[in-house]
Every structure is written in C-alpha cells, then in structure tokens.
Design a protein around this motif. Structure first.
Motif, PDB file in Angstrom:
ATOM      1  N   GLY A 113       0.821  -1.207   0.000  1.00  0.00           N
ATOM      2  CA  GLY A 113       0.000   0.000   0.000  1.00  0.00           C
ATOM      3  C   GLY A 113       0.851   1.252   0.000  1.00  0.00           C
ATOM      4  N   GLY A 114       1.917   1.254   0.795  1.00  0.00           N
ATOM      5  CA  GLY A 114       2.822   2.404   0.832  1.00  0.00           C
ATOM      6  C   GLY A 114       3.521   2.613  -0.494  1.00  0.00           C
ATOM      7  N   PHE A 115       3.919   1.518  -1.144  1.00  0.00           N
ATOM      8  CA  PHE A 115       4.588   1.627  -2.439  1.00  0.00           C
ATOM      9  C   PHE A 115       3.630   2.187  -3.489  1.00  0.00           C
ATOM     10  N   PHE A 116       2.368   1.737  -3.439  1.00  0.00           N
ATOM     11  CA  PHE A 116       1.366   2.260  -4.372  1.00  0.00           C
ATOM     12  C   PHE A 116       1.143   3.754  -4.129  1.00  0.00           C
ATOM     13  N   VAL A 117       1.037   4.166  -2.864  1.00  0.00           N
ATOM     14  CA  VAL A 117       0.851   5.586  -2.540  1.00  0.00           C
ATOM     15  C   VAL A 117       2.049   6.395  -3.010  1.00  0.00           C
ATOM     16  N   PHE A 118       3.263   5.823  -2.866  1.00  0.00           N
ATOM     17  CA  PHE A 118       4.474   6.516  -3.327  1.00  0.00           C
ATOM     18  C   PHE A 118       4.406   6.778  -4.828  1.00  0.00           C
ATOM     19  N   LEU A 131       1.698   6.894  -6.633  1.00  0.00           N
ATOM     20  CA  LEU A 131       0.618   7.847  -6.847  1.00  0.00           C
ATOM     21  C   LEU A 131       1.072   9.272  -6.535  1.00  0.00           C
ATOM     22  N   GLU A 132       1.873   9.426  -5.489  1.00  0.00           N
ATOM     23  CA  GLU A 132       2.360  10.745  -5.103  1.00  0.00           C
ATOM     24  C   GLU A 132       3.315  11.319  -6.144  1.00  0.00           C
ATOM     25  N   MET A 133       4.038  10.476  -6.860  1.00  0.00           N
ATOM     26  CA  MET A 133       4.885  10.964  -7.953  1.00  0.00           C
ATOM     27  C   MET A 133       4.035  11.679  -9.004  1.00  0.00           C
ATOM     28  N   LEU A 134       2.859  11.116  -9.271  1.00  0.00           N
ATOM     29  CA  LEU A 134       1.928  11.748 -10.208  1.00  0.00           C
ATOM     30  C   LEU A 134       1.330  13.018  -9.610  1.00  0.00           C
ATOM     31  N   VAL A 135       0.933  12.957  -8.330  1.00  0.00           N
ATOM     32  CA  VAL A 135       0.293  14.094  -7.674  1.00  0.00           C
ATOM     33  C   VAL A 135       1.244  15.288  -7.591  1.00  0.00           C
ATOM     34  N   VAL A 136       2.524  15.029  -7.356  1.00  0.00           N
ATOM     35  CA  VAL A 136       3.530  16.097  -7.281  1.00  0.00           C
ATOM     36  C   VAL A 136       3.526  16.931  -8.556  1.00  0.00           C
ATOM     37  N   VAL A 137       3.538  16.259  -9.708  1.00  0.00           N
ATOM     38  CA  VAL A 137       3.522  16.959 -10.998  1.00  0.00           C
ATOM     39  C   VAL A 137       2.147  17.560 -11.269  1.00  0.00           C
ATOM     40  N   LEU A 138       1.109  16.802 -10.944  1.00  0.00           N
ATOM     41  CA  LEU A 138      -0.260  17.249 -11.225  1.00  0.00           C
ATOM     42  C   LEU A 138      -0.599  18.534 -10.467  1.00  0.00           C
TER      43      LEU A 138
END
Length: 248
Positions: free
Chosen positions: A213-218, A220-227
C-alpha cells in the motif's frame, strides 16, 4: 502532524526563525534555481538528454499551459511568473519523495498562501491596469444578459467567487494534497514497521500488505507532485486570463 511543525533550530524568537520545513523550502528553492541556471548556461545547438528534457518541460509550461490558456500574446507578459510557479511548486512538492527530506515544502499552509497571494495580486492588478477599476469590477461582478433584479443575488455571489473562493481554493488544494499524501505515506510505512518488529507472531504477514500500500501511494504521489504543479500554474493562467479578457 507534529512533523509539519518541528522545533526551530536557528534564529529562535525572531521573524527569521528556522525549522526543518523552512530549511527544506530553502534547499528546494536553491535546487530549482541551480537546475534552471545550469540548463540555460549549457544550452547547445544539438541538445543532450538533460537539455532535451528541460526543453520539453519548458515547452509544456509555456505552450501547453500558458499559451493554450491565455493565447500567445497575453501569455508573453506573464510567462516568467507562470514558469516560476510551475517549477517552484514542482520542486517544493517533490521534497516529500526524497530520502532524508521526506517532507513536502508546500505541506504547511504558509507557502501556498504566499504563492496564492502573488497570483491574487497579479490577476487583480492586471485586470485593473487593463480596464480601469470601474471597468474591472463591472466585468468581474456583473453578468451580461441577466435581468437586473437578478443582480441583487448574483453580484454578491460573483464577489465571493472572485475575491474569496478563488484564492482560498487555490491555496487549500495545494496544501491539502501535499499534507494528506505525506500522512498516507507515514501511515503505510509506520504500519509496516509495526507489523514487522512489534506485532505478535502471525501478524507479520500484514507488513506485506501495508508495504505494498505504501509503495502504491508513493507511485501515486509521484503523479500528484507533478499534477499539483500543473493545476496551480493552469489555474493561475485561467484567473489572469479571466481578469484581462474582454469577455466575462
């Protein structure tokens, strides 16, 4: 939550008080200035991989965000601001994913408020400079083609939208996304540590689930950072364009 408000370590009790979050902000700001300076200084006719990547990113901001939203002529005047906003927010966000930093520089509300204030002042100033104070307020608050009794209801709504809601949502969107993402990462990896080292026998299996779950959130956060950098820059263009446009 206490990680967002660490104890100061320098200039305690002064307006220049420094804590870990402020240090991360300074490091991220230095990093974005250095990266852009190196790119500008080492530009060649035949670009290498670094130059090509930077040119792609710059084209994405200047053409894909600014010019597509405002038009080429309007965007030219505000391009330095939009470029600074995009790359600044991007670097301030990405610190949450860097080992030993692990904290978004924009995850404390002060920085999003400052960025929002810059955009807020810019688009109101640009609108007033373009149309005059009276013309700007008229375009901002009065909807064309609406029966005049409806203005009693619509003018307060438009005022709240233009002068309160827009800046509020711009700041909160960035701040909340960065804070929540950080808390999710902390939750997942703290749970992984607990199940591995502190849980009773038989519960260690859950560490696999929480780590996944943490790896998936990580990711996802890579995308959110740019988004979030994209959204902040895009909305800045939208608000500026609305302020200086002749159409409501």
């Amino acid at each position: 939550m206490a990680e967002f408000f660490p104890a100061p370590f320098a200039f305690v009790g002064t307006p220049f008080e420094m804590n870990r979050v402020m240090l991360i902000r300074i490091l991220a700001t230095i990093a974005v200035v250095v990266v852009l300076a190196i790119w500008a200084k080492r530009m060649k006719l035949i670009p290498g991989r670094f130059q090509s990547a930077m040119e792609l990113a710059m084209e994405f901001v200047t053409v894909g965000i600014a010019e597509d939203t405002m038009g080429k002529e309007k965007a030219k005047k505000f391009m330095p601001l939009i470029v600074a906003i995009f790359f600044g927010v991007l670097f301030w966000n990405v610190t949450k994913l860097i080992p030993f930093l692990n904290m978004p520089a924009s995850g404390v509300i002060g920085l999003p408020i400052v960025l929002t204030a810059v955009v807020y002042i810019t688009y109101h100033w640009a609108g007033i400079a373009q149309k005059g104070l009276g013309g700007y307020l008229k375009d901002a608050l009065i909807l064309p083609g609406v029966p005049w009794p409806m203005h009693i209801l619509l003018i307060p709504i438009e005022f709240i939208t233009k002068f309160v809601t827009q800046p509020f949502t711009l700041a909160i969107r960035l701040f909340a996304n960065m804070m929540v993402g950080h808390l999710l990462l902390v939750l997942c990896f703290s749970a992984t540590s607990f199940f591995l080292f502190d849980a009773s026998n038989g519960f260690q299996f859950f560490a696999i689930l929480t780590f996944a779950g943490g790896f998936f959130v990580f990711l996802l956060e890579m995308l959110v950072v740019v988004l979030q950098a994209y959204i902040f820059a895009l909305l800045s263009c939208v608000y500026i364009n609305a302020a200086i446009s002749d159409d409501h």
